[in-house]
Design a protein around this motif. Structure first.
Motif, PDB file in Angstrom:
ATOM      1  N   PRO A 142      17.364  -2.492 -88.684  1.00  0.00           N
ATOM      2  CA  PRO A 142      18.111  -3.936 -89.043  1.00  0.00           C
ATOM      3  C   PRO A 142      19.159  -4.013 -89.347  1.00  0.00           C
ATOM      4  O   PRO A 142      19.513  -3.513 -89.931  1.00  0.00           O
ATOM      5  N   SER A 143      20.420  -4.894 -88.689  1.00  0.00           N
ATOM      6  CA  SER A 143      21.500  -5.247 -88.838  1.00  0.00           C
ATOM      7  C   SER A 143      21.402  -6.136 -90.841  1.00  0.00           C
ATOM      8  O   SER A 143      20.063  -6.174 -90.932  1.00  0.00           O
ATOM      9  N   MET A 144      22.529  -5.082 -91.110  1.00  0.00           N
ATOM     10  CA  MET A 144      23.097  -6.004 -93.260  1.00  0.00           C
ATOM     11  C   MET A 144      22.060  -4.345 -93.326  1.00  0.00           C
ATOM     12  O   MET A 144      21.419  -4.572 -94.687  1.00  0.00           O
ATOM     13  N   THR A 145      21.024  -3.593 -93.049  1.00  0.00           N
ATOM     14  CA  THR A 145      20.008  -2.614 -93.820  1.00  0.00           C
ATOM     15  C   THR A 145      21.134  -1.330 -94.387  1.00  0.00           C
ATOM     16  O   THR A 145      21.749  -0.978 -93.235  1.00  0.00           O
ATOM     17  N   SER A 146      21.408  -1.230 -95.591  1.00  0.00           N
ATOM     18  CA  SER A 146      22.093  -0.184 -95.816  1.00  0.00           C
ATOM     19  C   SER A 146      21.061   1.058 -95.630  1.00  0.00           C
ATOM     20  O   SER A 146      20.752   1.528 -97.266  1.00  0.00           O
ATOM     21  N   VAL A 147      21.463   2.045 -94.921  1.00  0.00           N
ATOM     22  CA  VAL A 147      20.764   3.085 -95.241  1.00  0.00           C
ATOM     23  C   VAL A 147      20.951   4.087 -95.335  1.00  0.00           C
ATOM     24  O   VAL A 147      22.555   4.522 -96.078  1.00  0.00           O
ATOM     25  N   ASP A 148      20.815   4.613 -96.428  1.00  0.00           N
ATOM     26  CA  ASP A 148      21.130   5.858 -97.348  1.00  0.00           C
ATOM     27  C   ASP A 148      20.847   7.124 -96.911  1.00  0.00           C
ATOM     28  O   ASP A 148      22.221   8.148 -96.762  1.00  0.00           O
ATOM     29  N   VAL A 149      19.871   7.449 -96.272  1.00  0.00           N
ATOM     30  CA  VAL A 149      19.963   9.145 -95.446  1.00  0.00           C
ATOM     31  C   VAL A 149      19.393   9.411 -93.976  1.00  0.00           C
ATOM     32  O   VAL A 149      18.505   7.972 -93.797  1.00  0.00           O
ATOM     33  N   LEU A 150      20.386   9.662 -93.258  1.00  0.00           N
ATOM     34  CA  LEU A 150      19.713   9.481 -91.849  1.00  0.00           C
ATOM     35  C   LEU A 150      19.184  11.115 -91.054  1.00  0.00           C
ATOM     36  O   LEU A 150      19.868  11.730 -91.788  1.00  0.00           O
ATOM     37  N   LEU A 151      18.473  11.493 -90.624  1.00  0.00           N
ATOM     38  CA  LEU A 151      18.079  12.019 -89.845  1.00  0.00           C
ATOM     39  C   LEU A 151      18.499  12.343 -89.136  1.00  0.00           C
ATOM     40  O   LEU A 151      17.329  11.637 -88.472  1.00  0.00           O
ATOM     41  N   ALA A 152      19.780  12.883 -88.714  1.00  0.00           N
ATOM     42  CA  ALA A 152      19.695  12.998 -87.468  1.00  0.00           C
ATOM     43  C   ALA A 152      20.009  13.766 -86.867  1.00  0.00           C
ATOM     44  O   ALA A 152      20.054  15.407 -86.401  1.00  0.00           O
ATOM     45  N   PRO A 153      19.320  13.645 -85.299  1.00  0.00           N
ATOM     46  CA  PRO A 153      18.707  14.804 -84.490  1.00  0.00           C
ATOM     47  C   PRO A 153      20.090  15.160 -83.660  1.00  0.00           C
ATOM     48  O   PRO A 153      21.425  14.418 -83.441  1.00  0.00           O
ATOM     49  N   VAL A 154      19.593  16.628 -83.646  1.00  0.00           N
ATOM     50  CA  VAL A 154      21.305  17.015 -83.390  1.00  0.00           C
ATOM     51  C   VAL A 154      21.146  18.337 -81.793  1.00  0.00           C
ATOM     52  O   VAL A 154      22.228  18.233 -81.565  1.00  0.00           O
ATOM     53  N   GLY A 155      20.304  18.675 -81.207  1.00  0.00           N
ATOM     54  CA  GLY A 155      19.628  19.349 -80.288  1.00  0.00           C
ATOM     55  C   GLY A 155      18.532  18.917 -79.285  1.00  0.00           C
ATOM     56  O   GLY A 155      17.537  18.765 -80.674  1.00  0.00           O
ATOM     57  N   GLY A 156      18.129  19.124 -78.659  1.00  0.00           N
ATOM     58  CA  GLY A 156      17.970  18.531 -77.098  1.00  0.00           C
ATOM     59  C   GLY A 156      18.328  17.994 -76.288  1.00  0.00           C
ATOM     60  O   GLY A 156      19.201  18.048 -75.452  1.00  0.00           O
ATOM     61  N   PRO A 157      16.936  17.827 -75.434  1.00  0.00           N
ATOM     62  CA  PRO A 157      17.608  17.684 -74.262  1.00  0.00           C
ATOM     63  C   PRO A 157      18.366  16.391 -73.558  1.00  0.00           C
ATOM     64  O   PRO A 157      18.259  15.941 -72.319  1.00  0.00           O
ATOM     65  N   TRP A 158      17.612  15.430 -74.853  1.00  0.00           N
ATOM     66  CA  TRP A 158      18.206  14.335 -74.562  1.00  0.00           C
ATOM     67  C   TRP A 158      19.327  13.796 -74.989  1.00  0.00           C
ATOM     68  O   TRP A 158      19.803  12.623 -75.075  1.00  0.00           O
ATOM     69  N   LEU A 159      20.225  14.637 -75.580  1.00  0.00           N
ATOM     70  CA  LEU A 159      21.465  13.929 -76.473  1.00  0.00           C
ATOM     71  C   LEU A 159      22.165  14.511 -75.693  1.00  0.00           C
ATOM     72  O   LEU A 159      22.298  15.976 -75.618  1.00  0.00           O
ATOM     73  N   LYS A 160      23.065  14.800 -76.524  1.00  0.00           N
ATOM     74  CA  LYS A 160      25.090  15.104 -76.295  1.00  0.00           C
ATOM     75  C   LYS A 160      25.400  14.516 -77.640  1.00  0.00           C
ATOM     76  O   LYS A 160      25.268  13.698 -78.495  1.00  0.00           O
ATOM     77  N   LEU A 161      26.252  15.608 -78.263  1.00  0.00           N
ATOM     78  CA  LEU A 161      26.534  15.000 -79.826  1.00  0.00           C
ATOM     79  C   LEU A 161      27.887  14.588 -79.335  1.00  0.00           C
ATOM     80  O   LEU A 161      27.655  13.765 -80.567  1.00  0.00           O
ATOM     81  N   ALA A 162      28.714  14.051 -78.624  1.00  0.00           N
ATOM     82  CA  ALA A 162      28.783  12.487 -78.645  1.00  0.00           C
ATOM     83  C   ALA A 162      28.387  11.328 -78.630  1.00  0.00           C
ATOM     84  O   ALA A 162      29.182  10.469 -79.726  1.00  0.00           O
TER      85      ALA A 162
END
Length: 217
Positions: A142-162
């Motif tokens: 949500p807007s104005m939420t300050s996330v401390d830790v993002l668990l970021a996906p880095v590999g899979g058929p649905w994403l590219k690193l950009a």
């Protein structure tokens, strides 16, 4: 004090005061994490995010274990022995308490794999307003939420690193922990680490090995 532990691929455990919250225990992960789980969150129905039979077994053997999941996962778990009332369907916008952690569900769609592959619902989870597990999505907090830790996906058929780089920039957490990397070689992981560290813009990036613990807060 909250401790975060990575159990392989998309699975993490959050522990505080002896209570353990597990997110996305799938077939690519170390499923012994379920042996001590008090609550489980599942983002969506794909096997690398939910190992159905082991989770059904955990529900049958741990009488207090509760599960919150996208509705399709609830259907898969239907009839798990003795689990009546302990498996809860979740939609984007829901808020609840799981193993003492305050959870907000966000979403709710899986990113596009290919136009010929139907999209499935995907519920991201924001835990204690601080730790964001997006599942297979680039769902924003949500807007104005300050996330401390993002668990970021880095590999899979649905994403590219950009796209991952842009997602990290948009969330702008204090700390990025890469997950969802089972399809990658060691070279691919190193490439993702290098690009996200140099271009993501977050103050800290930390890759965890299986079983590594990270103290938060």
């Amino acid at each position: 004090m909250t401790t975060l532990t990575w159990w392989g691929h998309a699975c993490v455990q959050l522990e505080r005061g002896g209570a353990r919250l597990v997110i996305d225990p799938g077939t690519f992960s170390d499923l012994s994490v379920l042996d001590a789980a008090d609550a489980v969150l599942v983002t969506h129905e794909h096997p690398d995010h939910v190992a159905v039979d082991p989770l059904r077994t955990a529900l049958a053997t741990r009488s207090h274990l509760e599960v919150w999941a996208a509705p399709a996962v609830v259907d898969l778990l239907d009839g798990a022995g003795g689990a009546a009332g302990r498996v809860h369907a979740v939609h984007g916008g829901d808020a609840f308490t799981a193993a003492g952690f305050e959870v907000t569900a966000l979403g709710e769609w899986h990113e596009l794999v290919h136009p010929d592959v139907p999209r499935v619902p995907n519920v991201a989870y924001l835990v204690d307003g601080a730790v964001l597990h997006p599942g297979d999505s680039f769902t924003l907090p949500p807007s104005m939420t300050s996330v401390d830790v993002l668990l970021a996906p880095v590999g899979g058929p649905w994403l590219k690193l950009a796209e991952v780089i842009d997602y990290v920039r948009a969330v702008h957490p204090r700390l990025v922990v890469p997950i969802h990397d089972a399809p990658l070689s060691d070279i691919g992981r190193a490439l993702a680490d290098r690009l996200l560290t140099s271009l993501g813009g977050s103050p800290e990036y930390r890759r965890l090995a299986g079983g590594d613990e990270l103290v938060l807060g």
